[in-house]
Design a protein around this motif. Structure first.
Motif, PDB file in Angstrom:
ATOM      1  N   TYR A 146     -71.357   0.786 -12.096  1.00 31.30           N
ATOM      2  CA  TYR A 146     -70.902   1.443 -10.940  1.00 31.30           C
ATOM      3  C   TYR A 146     -70.006   0.977 -10.052  1.00 31.30           C
ATOM      4  N   ILE A 147     -70.602  -0.332  -9.654  1.00 31.99           N
ATOM      5  CA  ILE A 147     -69.837  -1.108  -8.398  1.00 31.99           C
ATOM      6  C   ILE A 147     -68.464  -1.538  -9.513  1.00 31.99           C
ATOM      7  N   ALA A 148     -68.706  -2.513 -10.582  1.00 34.87           N
ATOM      8  CA  ALA A 148     -67.600  -2.788 -11.100  1.00 34.87           C
ATOM      9  C   ALA A 148     -66.303  -1.893 -11.526  1.00 34.87           C
ATOM     10  N   LEU A 149     -66.852  -0.895 -11.798  1.00 30.28           N
ATOM     11  CA  LEU A 149     -65.843   0.439 -12.215  1.00 30.28           C
ATOM     12  C   LEU A 149     -65.062   0.771 -10.831  1.00 30.28           C
ATOM     13  N   THR A 150     -65.812   0.819  -9.941  1.00 38.69           N
ATOM     14  CA  THR A 150     -65.225   1.197  -8.482  1.00 38.69           C
ATOM     15  C   THR A 150     -64.337   0.362  -7.881  1.00 38.69           C
ATOM     16  N   ILE A 151     -64.675  -0.914  -7.985  1.00 41.38           N
ATOM     17  CA  ILE A 151     -63.918  -2.088  -7.157  1.00 41.38           C
ATOM     18  C   ILE A 151     -62.834  -2.673  -8.299  1.00 41.38           C
ATOM     19  N   LEU A 152     -63.375  -3.223  -9.488  1.00 42.82           N
ATOM     20  CA  LEU A 152     -62.794  -4.243  -9.890  1.00 42.82           C
ATOM     21  C   LEU A 152     -61.474  -3.530 -10.875  1.00 42.82           C
ATOM     22  N   SER A 153     -61.906  -2.320 -11.281  1.00 37.90           N
ATOM     23  CA  SER A 153     -60.739  -1.508 -11.897  1.00 37.90           C
ATOM     24  C   SER A 153     -59.571  -1.339 -11.107  1.00 37.90           C
ATOM     25  N   ARG A 154     -59.642  -1.111  -9.749  1.00 34.48           N
ATOM     26  CA  ARG A 154     -58.748  -0.961  -9.040  1.00 34.48           C
ATOM     27  C   ARG A 154     -57.778  -2.400  -8.742  1.00 34.48           C
ATOM     28  N   ILE A 155     -58.639  -3.328  -8.449  1.00 36.32           N
ATOM     29  CA  ILE A 155     -58.131  -4.806  -8.618  1.00 36.32           C
ATOM     30  C   ILE A 155     -57.447  -5.377  -9.554  1.00 36.32           C
ATOM     31  N   ALA A 156     -57.896  -4.956 -10.888  1.00 31.17           N
ATOM     32  CA  ALA A 156     -57.364  -5.468 -11.949  1.00 31.17           C
ATOM     33  C   ALA A 156     -56.023  -4.817 -12.746  1.00 31.17           C
ATOM     34  N   GLU A 157     -55.789  -3.428 -11.796  1.00 29.91           N
ATOM     35  CA  GLU A 157     -54.883  -2.632 -12.234  1.00 29.91           C
ATOM     36  C   GLU A 157     -53.333  -3.393 -12.078  1.00 29.91           C
ATOM     37  N   PRO A 158     -52.678  -3.521 -13.418  1.00 33.35           N
ATOM     38  CA  PRO A 158     -51.247  -4.304 -13.450  1.00 33.35           C
ATOM     39  C   PRO A 158     -50.361  -3.837 -12.275  1.00 33.35           C
ATOM     40  N   LYS A 159     -49.658  -4.957 -11.928  1.00 33.17           N
ATOM     41  CA  LYS A 159     -48.818  -4.724 -10.908  1.00 33.17           C
ATOM     42  C   LYS A 159     -47.311  -4.633 -11.099  1.00 33.17           C
ATOM     43  N   ASP A 160     -47.118  -5.071 -12.289  1.00 30.99           N
ATOM     44  CA  ASP A 160     -45.683  -5.213 -12.816  1.00 30.99           C
ATOM     45  C   ASP A 160     -45.450  -3.928 -13.647  1.00 30.99           C
ATOM     46  N   HIS A 161     -44.391  -3.536 -13.801  1.00 33.78           N
ATOM     47  CA  HIS A 161     -43.875  -2.616 -14.786  1.00 33.78           C
ATOM     48  C   HIS A 161     -44.558  -1.202 -14.297  1.00 33.78           C
ATOM     49  N   VAL A 162     -44.665  -1.001 -13.252  1.00 36.74           N
ATOM     50  CA  VAL A 162     -45.693   0.227 -12.784  1.00 36.74           C
ATOM     51  C   VAL A 162     -45.068   1.597 -13.406  1.00 36.74           C
ATOM     52  N   LEU A 163     -43.915   1.827 -13.150  1.00 33.12           N
ATOM     53  CA  LEU A 163     -43.329   3.064 -13.714  1.00 33.12           C
ATOM     54  C   LEU A 163     -43.550   3.315 -15.380  1.00 33.12           C
ATOM     55  N   GLU A 164     -43.376   2.126 -15.993  1.00 38.36           N
ATOM     56  CA  GLU A 164     -43.435   2.008 -17.456  1.00 38.36           C
ATOM     57  C   GLU A 164     -45.056   2.290 -17.706  1.00 38.36           C
ATOM     58  N   ARG A 165     -45.948   1.811 -17.227  1.00 32.35           N
ATOM     59  CA  ARG A 165     -47.344   1.919 -17.391  1.00 32.35           C
ATOM     60  C   ARG A 165     -47.777   3.100 -16.462  1.00 32.35           C
ATOM     61  N   LEU A 166     -46.948   4.042 -15.959  1.00 34.55           N
ATOM     62  CA  LEU A 166     -47.605   4.868 -15.124  1.00 34.55           C
ATOM     63  C   LEU A 166     -48.459   6.048 -15.814  1.00 34.55           C
ATOM     64  N   ALA A 167     -47.928   6.656 -16.965  1.00 34.81           N
ATOM     65  CA  ALA A 167     -48.947   7.478 -17.639  1.00 34.81           C
ATOM     66  C   ALA A 167     -50.097   6.955 -18.018  1.00 34.81           C
ATOM     67  N   SER A 168     -50.365   5.566 -18.493  1.00 36.02           N
ATOM     68  CA  SER A 168     -51.362   4.941 -18.789  1.00 36.02           C
ATOM     69  C   SER A 168     -52.370   4.824 -17.427  1.00 36.02           C
ATOM     70  N   ARG A 169     -51.697   4.467 -16.526  1.00 36.10           N
ATOM     71  CA  ARG A 169     -52.267   4.460 -15.123  1.00 36.10           C
ATOM     72  C   ARG A 169     -53.023   5.545 -14.691  1.00 36.10           C
ATOM     73  N   ILE A 170     -52.483   6.836 -14.870  1.00 37.01           N
ATOM     74  CA  ILE A 170     -52.939   7.889 -14.656  1.00 37.01           C
ATOM     75  C   ILE A 170     -54.292   8.306 -15.192  1.00 37.01           C
ATOM     76  N   GLN A 171     -54.153   7.947 -16.793  1.00 36.40           N
ATOM     77  CA  GLN A 171     -55.237   8.152 -17.551  1.00 36.40           C
ATOM     78  C   GLN A 171     -56.594   6.964 -17.105  1.00 36.40           C
ATOM     79  N   ARG A 172     -56.151   5.863 -17.027  1.00 33.65           N
ATOM     80  CA  ARG A 172     -57.310   4.914 -16.588  1.00 33.65           C
ATOM     81  C   ARG A 172     -57.796   5.196 -15.259  1.00 33.65           C
ATOM     82  N   ALA A 173     -57.155   5.661 -14.518  1.00 33.61           N
ATOM     83  CA  ALA A 173     -57.649   6.110 -13.173  1.00 33.61           C
ATOM     84  C   ALA A 173     -58.863   6.951 -13.335  1.00 33.61           C
ATOM     85  N   ALA A 174     -58.434   8.228 -14.262  1.00 30.66           N
ATOM     86  CA  ALA A 174     -59.408   9.309 -14.328  1.00 30.66           C
ATOM     87  C   ALA A 174     -60.526   8.847 -14.989  1.00 30.66           C
TER      88      ALA A 174
END
Length: 322
Positions: A115-143
């Motif tokens: 639970y802690i890993a999914l709550t904290i590390l998933s946000r830290i590890a989210e890619p910072k480059d090509h954000v608009l290209e990754r946006l659809a998958s970013r939404i899916q990963r967040a949910a």
């Protein structure tokens, strides 16, 4: 030929999870005292996993967006490889009817770590480059990650209660567990409903902004192509060129305020400190600068391209009834 190579690459990629599954199974055998079999599965698993590394390199080089996503799963897998065996071993013993309170405690600790890993590390590890290209998958990963975190947190509570109640109060444990399972289903539904509702709202607000920018551009074109003399325009009630766009500019800026509010809202939860915003603040600031330029200078191309990219990302999650 390309299809054959792609299929071969995917088959070789399957060696990596297969090898790590063998490693984890060897770890379970080691905990149960099988000293010979655990070495066979452990060493064999590493050999199989390493055999898939060349295919992984080819897979990453084929698309520049894959490297960032791989980082997420590597971090989560490393954490999960230490935390998951406990719940799996406890679940096997629960199904066999041989589980003891200590097994429930081990499962509760492992699930809490997940639970802690999914709550904290998933946000830290989210890619910072090509954000608009990754946006659809970013939404899916967040949910998905938020739903998994909520479920593991609820199951951790269930395992903790099992450690306290399994021996003395088995009947209340069953009813409590069923209640927590229903709660996990409800929380999961609300998480995905929130993501769909946010995407629908942003898509609507973005469409309004695009139309306001179009109206502003049309007003500028009419002012530019007007050839009537100033006194004739005054008689017709027309405004002076360059001063007749205040209403259109105000409408576009107000539409952007609504879009910006949605872009800064977390997708998965209302708590911003642990939630993943729809877009990072720096990306929102870049889009705002382009919108401001479109409103004041007339160069709407860059802003329109970003807004349309946002709409495309949201198009797969539209739900007006969410």
């Amino acid at each position: 030929m390309t299809t054959v190579c792609a299929v071969r690459t995917y088959k070789q990629l399957a060696l990596i999870p297969l090898g790590f599954a063998s490693i984890m199974y060897g770890d379970l055998l080691f905990r149960d005292g099988h000293r010979v079999l655990d070495q066979v599965f452990f060493i064999g698993g590493w050999v199989v996993a390493i055999s898939g590394i060349p295919a992984l390199n080819r897979y990453l080089k084929a698309n520049h967006l894959r490297e960032g996503v791989l980082k997420i799963f590597l971090i989560l897998f490393i954490v999960g490889s230490f935390a998951v065996p406990g719940p799996i071993a406890s679940l096997v013993k629960v199904l066999d009817g041989t589980a003891r309170p200590v097994n429930y405690r081990q499962a509760a600790l492992s699930l809490a770590l997940i639970y802690i890993a999914l709550t904290i590390l998933s946000r830290i590890a989210e890619p910072k480059d090509h954000v608009l290209e990754r946006l659809a998958s970013r939404i899916q990963r967040a949910a998905v990650f938020r739903a998994l975190a909520n479920v593991t947190g609820i199951f951790a509570m269930m395992a903790f209660l099992g450690a306290r109640l399994v021996a003395a109060h088995p009947v209340p444990l069953i009813s409590t567990s069923l209640t927590l399972v229903v709660a996990a289903a409800v929380v999961t539904h609300k998480t995905f409903a929130r993501a769909r509702k946010l995407c629908t709202q942003i898509h609507t607000d973005t469409q309004t902004l695009l139309r306001d920018l179009d109206e502003l551009e049309q007003a500028r074109n009419r002012s530019t192509t007007s050839t009537a003399k100033p006194w004739i325009r005054r008689l017709r009630g027309e405004r002076q060129a360059g001063s007749g766009h205040a209403d259109e500019q105000t409408a576009a800026l107000r539409a952007w305020d609504a879009v910006k509010l949605g872009l800064s809202t977390p997708v998965d939860t209302g708590y911003r400190r642990i939630g993943l915003p729809f877009l990072p603040d720096e990306v929102v600031a870049e889009i705002e600068a382009k919108v401001q330029a479109a409103v004041h200078d007339g160069s709407a191309g860059p802003a329109r391209a970003d807004l349309q990219a946002i709409q495309r990302a949201c198009s797969g999650c539209l739900d007006v009834l969410a």
